[in-house]
Design an enzyme around this catalytic site. Structure first.
Site, short mmCIF file in Angstrom:
data_model
loop_
_atom_site.label_atom_id
_atom_site.label_comp_id
_atom_site.label_asym_id
_atom_site.label_seq_id
_atom_site.Cartn_x
_atom_site.Cartn_y
_atom_site.Cartn_z
N LYS A 168 0.80 -1.24 0.00
CA LYS A 168 0.00 0.00 0.00
C LYS A 168 0.83 1.29 0.00
O LYS A 168 0.36 2.33 0.41
CB LYS A 168 -0.98 0.03 1.20
N HIS A 202 7.27 -7.92 -1.92
CA HIS A 202 7.02 -7.14 -0.70
C HIS A 202 8.05 -7.50 0.38
O HIS A 202 7.99 -6.95 1.48
CB HIS A 202 5.63 -7.44 -0.14
N ARG A 250 -7.91 3.33 -5.44
CA ARG A 250 -8.88 4.03 -4.58
C ARG A 250 -8.76 5.51 -4.88
O ARG A 250 -9.01 5.96 -5.97
CB ARG A 250 -8.64 3.66 -3.10
N GLY A 257 -5.80 7.64 -3.96
CA GLY A 257 -4.44 8.05 -4.33
C GLY A 257 -4.10 9.48 -3.95
O GLY A 257 -3.42 10.16 -4.71
#
Ligand code: PAP
Length: 320
Positions: free
Chosen positions: A62, A130, A283, A285
């Protein structure tokens, strides 16, 4: 030994917690990972064979993963013969399938095909993980391949993560989410140690590890994209050259949240690889969206922790 047995053997000896009352996470070498990904993580760490011309994108979840994938993809492919918009693979395939996250999907057939059979003549492979720096496969750390890391303001990261997991798990209270973020007991956490690992390596090996922030990309996208393109060995001409300016703008537009979010593939499709709706990755941003979700006390708690963790490191709160 079947896969379940193998997984049990891997996971059984590890310290465990339950993340957000829902998912088991395991502690390995100072970081937490979803238990159900341990087999994939272990296989990536032991079996992945890096090439010196690979480009490995890295991020805490994220923090701008999807944006970085898009920018790199569009920088590397900007001279492809793309006459129509449909010639762009991103109009039909979600970025997470184009740039696979190896720690999550290493054992998936689709990723094995992509990783093992990609054609060398097309240049290095664009891949993502990640994993924190210290947990990368040793072969990667020694391969000299280029690593690009993106990070983001911890409060915006937290809020973005809360929205994302609320979409794919049950809704979880924000207080509990802040608690686990600050305790570092969350998938791929703790956040600050994750960031610091890549920050330090980027200082030690600036030619091989590039460190970017979501906020810098928002503040001065052209400058950051030029920096990224030069690092990837695909520089634009110096600023001021009209034609090249247009190229920079085109890469930014092709990679923009506004464009990607509106593509049919990112609206109504559940990816076969990720098994979640492609729309979950897009979404708002915006920078500072945390103000709409965190109480002053929650924000203060995260800020204090950030200050404490970054003490003595040349990376300040202002960089976020
Ligand atoms: P991941 O690590 O699970 O792949 P990641 O892409 O890092 O997720 O995070 C999603 C965030 O990036 C979302 O932020 P928000 O929740 O604050 O809105 C998402 O909106 C934002 N994002 C996705 N694609 C882009 C893009 N092309 N440009 C800018 N921001 C983007």
């Amino acid at each position: 030994m079947d896969s379940d047995e193998g997984m049990n053997k891997l996971v059984a000896p590890l310290p465990k917690e339950v993340f957000w009352n829902a998912h088991e996470i395991c502690h390995v070498e100072g970081f937490w990972f979803f238990a159900h990904l341990m087999e994939s993580i272990a296989a990536f760490r032991s079996d992945f064979e890096p090439r010196s011309d690979d480009i490995l994108l890295t991020s805490f979840p994220k923090t701008g993963t999807t944006w970085l994938m898009a920018l790199c993809h569009n920088i590397l492919h900007r001279h492809d013969d793309r006459e129509e918009e449909e010639d762009d693979v991103l109009t039909t395939v979600n970025l997470h399938e184009v740039v696979p996250t190896l720690d999550v999907f290493f054992l998936h057939d689709q990723v094995q095909d992509l990783v093992l059979n990609s054609n060398r003549s097309t240049g290095g492979r664009l891949l993502h993980t990640h994993l924190p720096y210290t947990c990368l496969p040793e072969a990667v750390r020694n391969s000299g391949c280029k690593i690009v890391h993106v990070t983001r303001n911890p409060k915006d990261t937290m809020v973005s993560m809360w929205h994302f997991y609320n979409k794919i798990f049950d809704v979880f209270p924000m207080e509990g989410a802040v608690e686990s973020f600050c305790n570092g007991v969350l998938p791929w956490g703790p956040f600050h140690e994750h960031v610091i690992g890549y920050w330090e390596e980027s200082k030690r090996r600036p030619d091989e590890v590039l460190f970017l922030t979501y906020e810098d990309l928002c503040r001065d996208p052209k400058k950051e994209v030029r920096k990224l393109a030069s690092f990837l060995g695909k520089p634009f001409s110096p600023a001021g050259n009209g034609c090249e300016d247009e190229e920079v703008e085109k890469v930014l537009w092709l990679s923009s949240l506004g464009r990607l979010k509106e593509l049919e593939v990112n609206k109504n499709v559940v990816s076969e690889l990720t098994q979640i709706p492609n729309s979950s990755f897009f979404r708002k941003g915006t920078v500072g969206d945390w103000k709409n979700y965190l109480t002053p006390q929650m924000a203060e708690r995260i800020d204090q922790l950030t200050q404490l963790k970054l003490q003595g490191i040349e990376l300040s709160l202002d960089d976020f």
